[in-house]
Scaffold this motif. Sequence first.
Motif, PDB file in Angstrom:
ATOM      1  N   TYR A  29       1.041  -1.223   0.163  1.00  0.00           N
ATOM      2  CA  TYR A  29       0.052  -0.079   0.277  1.00  0.00           C
ATOM      3  C   TYR A  29       0.905   1.090   0.004  1.00  0.00           C
ATOM      4  N   PRO A  30       1.381   1.611  -1.133  1.00  0.00           N
ATOM      5  CA  PRO A  30       2.194   2.723  -1.026  1.00  0.00           C
ATOM      6  C   PRO A  30       1.441   4.107  -0.934  1.00  0.00           C
ATOM      7  N   GLU A  31       0.378   4.154  -0.847  1.00  0.00           N
ATOM      8  CA  GLU A  31      -0.635   5.294  -0.371  1.00  0.00           C
ATOM      9  C   GLU A  31      -0.302   5.655   1.100  1.00  0.00           C
ATOM     10  N   ALA A  32       0.018   4.734   1.632  1.00  0.00           N
ATOM     11  CA  ALA A  32       0.173   4.740   3.055  1.00  0.00           C
ATOM     12  C   ALA A  32       1.560   5.537   3.725  1.00  0.00           C
ATOM     13  N   THR A  33       1.324   6.034   4.830  1.00  0.00           N
ATOM     14  CA  THR A  33       2.791   6.991   5.244  1.00  0.00           C
ATOM     15  C   THR A  33       2.800   6.373   6.797  1.00  0.00           C
ATOM     16  N   PRO A  34       3.890   5.302   6.960  1.00  0.00           N
ATOM     17  CA  PRO A  34       4.755   5.026   6.035  1.00  0.00           C
ATOM     18  C   PRO A  34       4.074   3.979   5.106  1.00  0.00           C
ATOM     19  N   VAL A  35       4.723   3.554   4.132  1.00  0.00           N
ATOM     20  CA  VAL A  35       4.450   2.695   3.163  1.00  0.00           C
ATOM     21  C   VAL A  35       4.062   1.111   3.978  1.00  0.00           C
ATOM     22  N   LEU A  36       2.880   0.568   3.579  1.00  0.00           N
ATOM     23  CA  LEU A  36       2.392  -0.476   4.447  1.00  0.00           C
ATOM     24  C   LEU A  36       2.431  -1.863   3.380  1.00  0.00           C
ATOM     25  N   VAL A  37       3.285  -2.812   4.025  1.00  0.00           N
ATOM     26  CA  VAL A  37       3.147  -4.118   3.391  1.00  0.00           C
ATOM     27  C   VAL A  37       2.477  -5.071   4.326  1.00  0.00           C
ATOM     28  N   HIS A  38       1.373  -5.501   3.717  1.00  0.00           N
ATOM     29  CA  HIS A  38       0.528  -6.569   4.576  1.00  0.00           C
ATOM     30  C   HIS A  38       0.698  -7.805   3.798  1.00  0.00           C
ATOM     31  N   ALA A  39       1.127  -8.902   4.480  1.00  0.00           N
ATOM     32  CA  ALA A  39       1.510 -10.221   3.908  1.00  0.00           C
ATOM     33  C   ALA A  39       0.538 -11.239   4.826  1.00  0.00           C
ATOM     34  N   ASP A  40       0.194 -12.306   4.194  1.00  0.00           N
ATOM     35  CA  ASP A  40      -0.380 -13.322   5.060  1.00  0.00           C
ATOM     36  C   ASP A  40       0.329 -14.610   4.534  1.00  0.00           C
ATOM     37  N   LEU A  41       0.889 -15.160   5.483  1.00  0.00           N
ATOM     38  CA  LEU A  41       1.733 -16.417   5.165  1.00  0.00           C
ATOM     39  C   LEU A  41       1.122 -17.930   5.649  1.00  0.00           C
ATOM     40  N   TYR A  42      -0.243 -17.735   5.835  1.00  0.00           N
ATOM     41  CA  TYR A  42      -0.999 -19.077   5.812  1.00  0.00           C
ATOM     42  C   TYR A  42      -0.500 -20.015   5.115  1.00  0.00           C
ATOM     43  N   ARG A  43      -0.372 -19.957   3.741  1.00  0.00           N
ATOM     44  CA  ARG A  43       0.064 -20.815   2.484  1.00  0.00           C
ATOM     45  C   ARG A  43       1.300 -21.209   2.636  1.00  0.00           C
TER      46      ARG A  43
END
Length: 166
Positions: free
Chosen positions: A66-80
């Motif tokens: 999410y580059p629109e976020a400040t700070p940039v946000l990276v959202h991960a889901d590692l379930y797989r």
Amino acid sequence: MHLDDEHATAAAASRLGAELRAGDLVVLSGPLGAGKTAFVRHLARSLGVPGDVPVTSPTFALAQDYPEATPVLVHADLYRLLPEGAPPDLAGLAELGLREARSGAALVVEWGEAFADALGGATLRLTIAFPRDGAPAGKDARALEVEGVGERGVQLAAAVAGPART
């Protein structure tokens, strides 16, 4: 801590957003349907991600920026990357480049407990759960356990918990 409803969840996420910065790693735990992605959605909004940008679980893509976020946000889901009966898929994790992304972004990882060390160590661990027996339990009520790791994590944990009640 007890979150009475969706508004309380949003408030906790907003308090975290006010303190979050690039390099922070937040690991979200909890059963399916407990509200991990809802928490991230509220966090993303508090960081400036517009309401017309969907914030959904990246279960199949594994990570969403999410580059629109400040700070940039990276959202991960590692379930797989957690195959049943097998060790966590660290090679798959390395391919995602999340540890490297952390230098320029805040990283929020669902199902990331087994990967915290490989990601450079968690700053904050949040466990979202359904209320236990005897706790107030509206449809959107949740229990939130907050654990800060290291000095920075303790700062973030204090922010999520909010001001002390007297």
